[in-house]
Motif scaffolding. Sequence first.
Motif, PDB file in Angstrom:
ATOM      1  N   LEU A  34       0.821  -1.213   0.000  1.00 54.13           N
ATOM      2  CA  LEU A  34       0.000   0.000   0.000  1.00 54.13           C
ATOM      3  C   LEU A  34       0.853   1.260   0.000  1.00 54.13           C
ATOM      4  CD1 LEU A  34      -3.029  -0.740   2.354  1.00 54.13           C
ATOM      5  CD2 LEU A  34      -3.097  -0.109  -0.053  1.00 54.13           C
ATOM      6  N   LYS A  35       1.941   1.261   0.760  1.00 54.03           N
ATOM      7  CA  LYS A  35       2.822   2.430   0.784  1.00 54.03           C
ATOM      8  C   LYS A  35       3.445   2.676  -0.586  1.00 54.03           C
ATOM      9  CE  LYS A  35       3.877   2.250   5.684  1.00 54.03           C
ATOM     10  NZ  LYS A  35       4.862   2.034   6.722  1.00 54.03           N
ATOM     11  N   ALA A  36       3.837   1.617  -1.274  1.00 58.13           N
ATOM     12  CA  ALA A  36       4.401   1.753  -2.620  1.00 58.13           C
ATOM     13  C   ALA A  36       3.338   2.264  -3.586  1.00 58.13           C
ATOM     14  CB  ALA A  36       4.959   0.418  -3.092  1.00 58.13           C
ATOM     15  N   TYR A  37       2.119   1.734  -3.466  1.00 56.00           N
ATOM     16  CA  TYR A  37       1.024   2.170  -4.331  1.00 56.00           C
ATOM     17  C   TYR A  37       0.674   3.634  -4.072  1.00 56.00           C
ATOM     18  CZ  TYR A  37      -3.660   2.394  -6.364  1.00 56.00           C
ATOM     19  OH  TYR A  37      -4.760   2.753  -7.085  1.00 56.00           O
ATOM     20  N   GLU A  38       0.696   4.030  -2.805  1.00 59.78           N
ATOM     21  CA  GLU A  38       0.379   5.410  -2.421  1.00 59.78           C
ATOM     22  C   GLU A  38       1.300   6.405  -3.126  1.00 59.78           C
ATOM     23  OE1 GLU A  38      -0.260   7.730   1.806  1.00 59.78           O
ATOM     24  OE2 GLU A  38       1.383   6.303   1.628  1.00 59.78           O
ATOM     25  N   LYS A  39       2.557   6.055  -3.289  1.00 64.92           N
ATOM     26  CA  LYS A  39       3.528   6.944  -3.930  1.00 64.92           C
ATOM     27  C   LYS A  39       3.288   7.090  -5.431  1.00 64.92           C
ATOM     28  CE  LYS A  39       7.055   5.983  -0.519  1.00 64.92           C
ATOM     29  NZ  LYS A  39       8.313   5.320  -0.212  1.00 64.92           N
ATOM     30  N   LYS A  90      -3.929  11.152  -8.161  1.00 63.70           N
ATOM     31  CA  LYS A  90      -5.141  11.832  -7.725  1.00 63.70           C
ATOM     32  C   LYS A  90      -5.122  12.025  -6.203  1.00 63.70           C
ATOM     33  CE  LYS A  90     -10.087  11.650  -8.536  1.00 63.70           C
ATOM     34  NZ  LYS A  90     -11.192  10.838  -9.041  1.00 63.70           N
ATOM     35  N   ALA A  91      -5.164  13.269  -5.754  1.00 66.12           N
ATOM     36  CA  ALA A  91      -5.016  13.609  -4.334  1.00 66.12           C
ATOM     37  C   ALA A  91      -6.076  12.953  -3.452  1.00 66.12           C
ATOM     38  CB  ALA A  91      -5.062  15.126  -4.153  1.00 66.12           C
ATOM     39  N   SER A  92      -7.311  12.894  -3.920  1.00 70.63           N
ATOM     40  CA  SER A  92      -8.369  12.296  -3.097  1.00 70.63           C
ATOM     41  C   SER A  92      -8.132  10.803  -2.889  1.00 70.63           C
ATOM     42  CB  SER A  92      -9.741  12.520  -3.731  1.00 70.63           C
ATOM     43  OG  SER A  92      -9.821  11.912  -5.003  1.00 70.63           O
ATOM     44  N   MET A  93      -7.579  10.150  -3.885  1.00 72.42           N
ATOM     45  CA  MET A  93      -7.279   8.722  -3.761  1.00 72.42           C
ATOM     46  C   MET A  93      -6.105   8.497  -2.809  1.00 72.42           C
ATOM     47  SD  MET A  93      -8.591   6.029  -4.736  1.00 72.42           S
ATOM     48  CE  MET A  93      -8.361   4.328  -5.075  1.00 72.42           C
ATOM     49  N   VAL A  94      -5.132   9.392  -2.835  1.00 70.89           N
ATOM     50  CA  VAL A  94      -3.997   9.301  -1.906  1.00 70.89           C
ATOM     51  C   VAL A  94      -4.508   9.400  -0.468  1.00 70.89           C
ATOM     52  CG1 VAL A  94      -1.901  10.443  -1.087  1.00 70.89           C
ATOM     53  CG2 VAL A  94      -2.297  10.196  -3.525  1.00 70.89           C
ATOM     54  N   LYS A  95      -5.450  10.307  -0.225  1.00 66.39           N
ATOM     55  CA  LYS A  95      -5.999  10.483   1.120  1.00 66.39           C
ATOM     56  C   LYS A  95      -6.718   9.212   1.567  1.00 66.39           C
ATOM     57  CE  LYS A  95      -7.278  14.531   2.712  1.00 66.39           C
ATOM     58  NZ  LYS A  95      -8.005  15.771   2.976  1.00 66.39           N
ATOM     59  N   ARG A  96      -7.448   8.566   0.667  1.00 65.38           N
ATOM     60  CA  ARG A  96      -8.148   7.322   1.012  1.00 65.38           C
ATOM     61  C   ARG A  96      -7.169   6.217   1.373  1.00 65.38           C
ATOM     62  NH1 ARG A  96     -12.737   7.026  -3.712  1.00 65.38           N
ATOM     63  NH2 ARG A  96     -13.852   8.893  -3.068  1.00 65.38           N
ATOM     64  N   VAL A  97      -6.135   6.066   0.577  1.00 63.22           N
ATOM     65  CA  VAL A  97      -5.139   5.030   0.839  1.00 63.22           C
ATOM     66  C   VAL A  97      -4.407   5.337   2.149  1.00 63.22           C
ATOM     67  CG1 VAL A  97      -3.004   3.964   0.007  1.00 63.22           C
ATOM     68  CG2 VAL A  97      -4.877   4.382  -1.578  1.00 63.22           C
ATOM     69  N   THR A  98      -4.131   6.599   2.400  1.00 65.55           N
ATOM     70  CA  THR A  98      -3.473   6.999   3.644  1.00 65.55           C
ATOM     71  C   THR A  98      -4.347   6.639   4.840  1.00 65.55           C
ATOM     72  OG1 THR A  98      -2.353   8.807   2.513  1.00 65.55           O
ATOM     73  CG2 THR A  98      -2.460   8.928   4.914  1.00 65.55           C
ATOM     74  N   MET A  99      -5.657   6.858   4.729  1.00 63.28           N
ATOM     75  CA  MET A  99      -6.572   6.478   5.809  1.00 63.28           C
ATOM     76  C   MET A  99      -6.488   4.987   6.082  1.00 63.28           C
ATOM     77  SD  MET A  99     -10.080   8.521   5.103  1.00 63.28           S
ATOM     78  CE  MET A  99     -10.040  10.191   4.490  1.00 63.28           C
ATOM     79  N   LEU A 154      -3.222   4.089   7.853  1.00 65.85           N
ATOM     80  CA  LEU A 154      -3.216   4.484   9.260  1.00 65.85           C
ATOM     81  C   LEU A 154      -4.080   3.550  10.107  1.00 65.85           C
ATOM     82  CD1 LEU A 154      -3.334   8.366   8.848  1.00 65.85           C
ATOM     83  CD2 LEU A 154      -1.399   6.988   9.650  1.00 65.85           C
ATOM     84  N   ILE A 155      -5.208   3.119   9.560  1.00 64.69           N
ATOM     85  CA  ILE A 155      -6.053   2.166  10.275  1.00 64.69           C
ATOM     86  C   ILE A 155      -5.309   0.845  10.453  1.00 64.69           C
ATOM     87  CG2 ILE A 155      -8.148   0.757  10.141  1.00 64.69           C
ATOM     88  CD1 ILE A 155      -9.429   3.199   8.658  1.00 64.69           C
ATOM     89  N   MET A 156      -4.648   0.399   9.391  1.00 67.71           N
ATOM     90  CA  MET A 156      -3.897  -0.854   9.470  1.00 67.71           C
ATOM     91  C   MET A 156      -2.743  -0.750  10.473  1.00 67.71           C
ATOM     92  SD  MET A 156      -3.874  -2.054   5.480  1.00 67.71           S
ATOM     93  CE  MET A 156      -3.073  -3.640   5.715  1.00 67.71           C
ATOM     94  N   GLU A 157      -2.219   0.446  10.663  1.00 65.37           N
ATOM     95  CA  GLU A 157      -1.126   0.659  11.613  1.00 65.37           C
ATOM     96  C   GLU A 157      -1.626   0.827  13.049  1.00 65.37           C
ATOM     97  OE1 GLU A 157       1.108   3.922  10.005  1.00 65.37           O
ATOM     98  OE2 GLU A 157       2.084   2.654   8.513  1.00 65.37           O
ATOM     99  N   GLY A 158      -2.945   0.862  13.236  1.00 63.10           N
ATOM    100  CA  GLY A 158      -3.498   0.903  14.584  1.00 63.10           C
ATOM    101  C   GLY A 158      -4.002   2.245  15.074  1.00 63.10           C
ATOM    102  N   TYR A 159      -4.044   3.246  14.214  1.00 58.58           N
ATOM    103  CA  TYR A 159      -4.569   4.550  14.613  1.00 58.58           C
ATOM    104  C   TYR A 159      -6.090   4.474  14.759  1.00 58.58           C
ATOM    105  CZ  TYR A 159      -0.149   6.918  13.640  1.00 58.58           C
ATOM    106  OH  TYR A 159       1.153   7.335  13.659  1.00 58.58           O
ATOM    107  N   TYR A 160      -6.631   5.294  15.640  1.00 60.71           N
ATOM    108  CA  TYR A 160      -8.070   5.403  15.819  1.00 60.71           C
ATOM    109  C   TYR A 160      -8.641   6.420  14.835  1.00 60.71           C
ATOM    110  CZ  TYR A 160      -7.334   2.906  20.194  1.00 60.71           C
ATOM    111  OH  TYR A 160      -6.984   1.971  21.130  1.00 60.71           O
TER     112      TYR A 160
END
Length: 58
Positions: free
Chosen positions: A14-19, A23-32, A35-41
């Motif tokens: 996912l990190k490689a795909y994010e780079k 499209k900025a909106s898609m980057v934000k979705r992948v980032t979300m 972060l969820i997969m990393e354990g953020y609330y």
Amino acid sequence: MTITNDHGWTLEQLKAYEKKIKKASMVKRVTMILLIMEGYYAMEISKLLHVHQDTIST
């Protein structure tokens, strides 16, 4: 919040795909998702990305 189906994606993939995303909106979705997969609330993610918490929960 947890990811119920990762569709076979790992954090590294996912990190490689994010780079590669242009499209900025898609980057934000992948980032979300990352972060969820990393354990953020959801509340923490909403503050980090400046979006409403309901955007992350749905």
